[in-house]
Design an enzyme around this catalytic site. Structure first.
Site, mmCIF file in Angstrom:
data_model
loop_
_atom_site.group_PDB
_atom_site.id
_atom_site.type_symbol
_atom_site.label_atom_id
_atom_site.label_comp_id
_atom_site.label_asym_id
_atom_site.label_seq_id
_atom_site.Cartn_x
_atom_site.Cartn_y
_atom_site.Cartn_z
ATOM 1 N N TYR A 16 59.254 -31.092 35.930
ATOM 2 C CA TYR A 16 58.520 -29.821 35.111
ATOM 3 C C TYR A 16 59.867 -29.604 34.684
ATOM 4 O O TYR A 16 59.932 -29.238 33.282
ATOM 5 C CB TYR A 16 57.945 -28.296 36.344
ATOM 6 C CG TYR A 16 57.876 -27.335 35.574
ATOM 7 C CD1 TYR A 16 55.829 -26.761 34.980
ATOM 8 C CD2 TYR A 16 58.775 -26.519 35.120
ATOM 9 C CE1 TYR A 16 56.551 -26.272 34.448
ATOM 10 C CE2 TYR A 16 58.280 -25.079 34.072
ATOM 11 C CZ TYR A 16 56.963 -25.547 33.855
ATOM 12 O OH TYR A 16 57.001 -23.915 33.490
ATOM 13 N N GLU B 50 47.767 -25.708 28.157
ATOM 14 C CA GLU B 50 48.979 -25.549 29.730
ATOM 15 C C GLU B 50 50.998 -26.916 28.949
ATOM 16 O O GLU B 50 50.638 -27.566 27.988
ATOM 17 C CB GLU B 50 48.751 -26.629 29.843
ATOM 18 C CG GLU B 50 48.320 -27.269 31.298
ATOM 19 C CD GLU B 50 48.075 -25.873 32.262
ATOM 20 O OE1 GLU B 50 48.580 -24.777 32.933
ATOM 21 O OE2 GLU B 50 46.952 -25.531 32.348
ATOM 22 N N GLY C 45 51.306 -25.369 46.506
ATOM 23 C CA GLY C 45 51.516 -26.479 46.020
ATOM 24 C C GLY C 45 49.703 -27.028 45.042
ATOM 25 O O GLY C 45 49.857 -28.089 45.264
ATOM 26 N N ASP D 223 51.702 -18.006 34.481
ATOM 27 C CA ASP D 223 51.343 -17.594 35.454
ATOM 28 C C ASP D 223 51.465 -15.822 36.325
ATOM 29 O O ASP D 223 50.232 -15.068 36.723
ATOM 30 C CB ASP D 223 52.305 -18.307 37.246
ATOM 31 C CG ASP D 223 52.015 -19.757 36.333
ATOM 32 O OD1 ASP D 223 51.302 -20.075 35.766
ATOM 33 O OD2 ASP D 223 52.887 -20.542 37.465
HETATM 34 C C1 GLA Z 1 53.307 -23.265 35.726
HETATM 35 C C2 GLA Z 1 54.209 -22.322 35.169
HETATM 36 C C3 GLA Z 1 53.955 -21.959 34.016
HETATM 37 C C4 GLA Z 1 53.892 -23.011 33.052
HETATM 38 C C5 GLA Z 1 51.874 -23.991 33.351
HETATM 39 C C6 GLA Z 1 51.658 -25.421 32.449
HETATM 40 O O1 GLA Z 1 52.062 -23.206 36.162
HETATM 41 O O2 GLA Z 1 54.624 -22.133 36.370
HETATM 42 O O3 GLA Z 1 55.234 -21.207 33.196
HETATM 43 O O4 GLA Z 1 54.462 -23.735 32.304
HETATM 44 O O5 GLA Z 1 53.038 -25.019 35.068
HETATM 45 O O6 GLA Z 1 51.291 -25.179 31.656
#
Ligand code: GLA
Length: 343
Positions: A205, A18, A104, A155
């Site tokens: 983020y 992550e 979300g 993702d």
């Molecule tokens: C979100 C972002 C990904 C990644 C994750 C953390 O899902 O879209 O690109 O950075 O957080 O691992």
């Protein structure tokens, strides 16, 4: 004129790895069964008429002047804008969007929406599908430049490359995607929504991503993929903590792949717990609601449980004995097929 096409793109679960994608690190996600469908029907005019069925909202714009918008509309305009930007001759279409992956909740509803929109717009225009890594990059530009979330490629790659019974070991330095057999034996993976909705654009983020870039630059490294634990100690907090998370999380991905190969599920559980502790204490992306969800999974007998996705809310992933009663509201997840188009 051809009849309608339907594109489906799944959400994803990230087993481990992550906040490593934008640091050129390693991750081990898989596509799930839930996702977003976009049904596209060609129109005579160079117009996009989109309906988001789940929220009963509409948007309409000319392909000659896509323009900006907020919320789900930014994704539709971004999909058209980015495809036009790489020279795809788009065709006007009416788009019906619906999804089964909660928004979300850390299951990547955003990437599922981007991927489904892009595949539907390509298919309705009879345009050939580009290489899927190129598509992943294009979809991530929608999120970065149209929606305002500086997310990485995790993702989108998971949604585009998913395979039944396999997780995907992604190396974001080389962009290699390697299927890894996910045989859980007598165990199961569940996700439990913390109930706290998050958005990447509106959470911490982007700040985390900027901190990693700052740490790499102070260490004179191209990315934190080259960093070591002793590098972390040369930086002030909180940068030292962020680096410690990224370095240890990359190592845990390798250890998780090895644990799966020898079917050592106890070790996988231990790694999930270690990932969570690092995301809570070093990366500082957990919340009270998330801690509560992790505690509920552990109380129900989880071998390991951790916050998943961008953090600041969303879902928790837990590895449970197959016969244990999972916490109420949790859902079992299995690796499924990646994005696809049907006519
Ligand atoms: C979100 C972002 C990904 C990644 C994750 C953390 O899902 O879209 O690109 O950075 O957080 O691992």
């Amino acid at each position: 004129m051809s009849a309608h096409v339907t594109a489906f793109a799944p959400g994803r679960v990230n087993l481990i790895g992550e906040h490593t994608d934008y640091n050129q690190g390693l991750a081990l996600p898989f596509a799930i069964a839930d996702g977003v469908s976009v049904r596209a029907t060609p129109l005579e005019d160079a117009l996009i008429e989109a309906t988001a069925l789940d929220v009963d909202e509409r948007d309409s714009f000319s392909l000659d002047e896509v323009g900006e918008a907020e919320g789900w509309r930014a994704f539709v305009r971004g999909a058209a804008g980015e495809l036009a930007g790489v020279g795809v001759p788009l065709r006007g279409a009416s788009l019906s969007i619906s999804g089964t992956v909660p928004r979300g909740a850390g299951l990547s509803s955003s990437a599922a929406l981007e991927v489904a929109l892009v595949l539907a717009l390509l298919a309705v225009a009879d345009a050939p599908e580009p290489d899927r890594l190129e598509l992943a990059r294009l979809c991530s530009r929608i999120e970065n430049d149209w929606v305002g979330a500086q997310t990485g490629l995790l993702d989108q790659i998971a949604s585009l490359f998913g395979e039944p019974d396999r997780a995907l070991r992604i190396d974001f330095a080389s962009l290699s995607v390697e299927p890894v057999r996910l045989d859980l034996g007598d165990f199961k993976l569940i996700v439990l929504d913390s109930g706290e909705e998050h958005t990447h654009a509106g959470s911490g983020y982007n700040e985390r991503r900027a901190e990693c870039a700052e740490a790499a630059s102070r260490l004179e490294l191209e990315s934190l993929r080259q960093a070591t634990l002793s590098d972390a100690e040369r930086l002030p907090a909180p940068l030292s903590l962020r680096v410690r998370h990224v370095v240890s999380e990359n190592a845990r991905v390798g250890e998780a792949v090895a644990a799966l190969e020898r079917e050592d599920l106890d070790e996988l559980g231990r790694l999930l717990d270690a990932s969570h502790a690092s995301l809570r204490d070093c990366y500082e992306v957990s919340t009270d609601a998330v801690e509560d969800a992790v505690a509920r999974c552990k109380a129900a007998g989880a071998l390991g449980a951790r916050i998943m996705g961008g953090g600041f809310g969303g879902s928790v992933l837990a590895l449970m004995p197959g016969d244990a009663e999972a916490p109420s509201g949790s859902v079992e997840v299995r690796p499924g097929q990646g994005a696809r188009v049907s006519t």
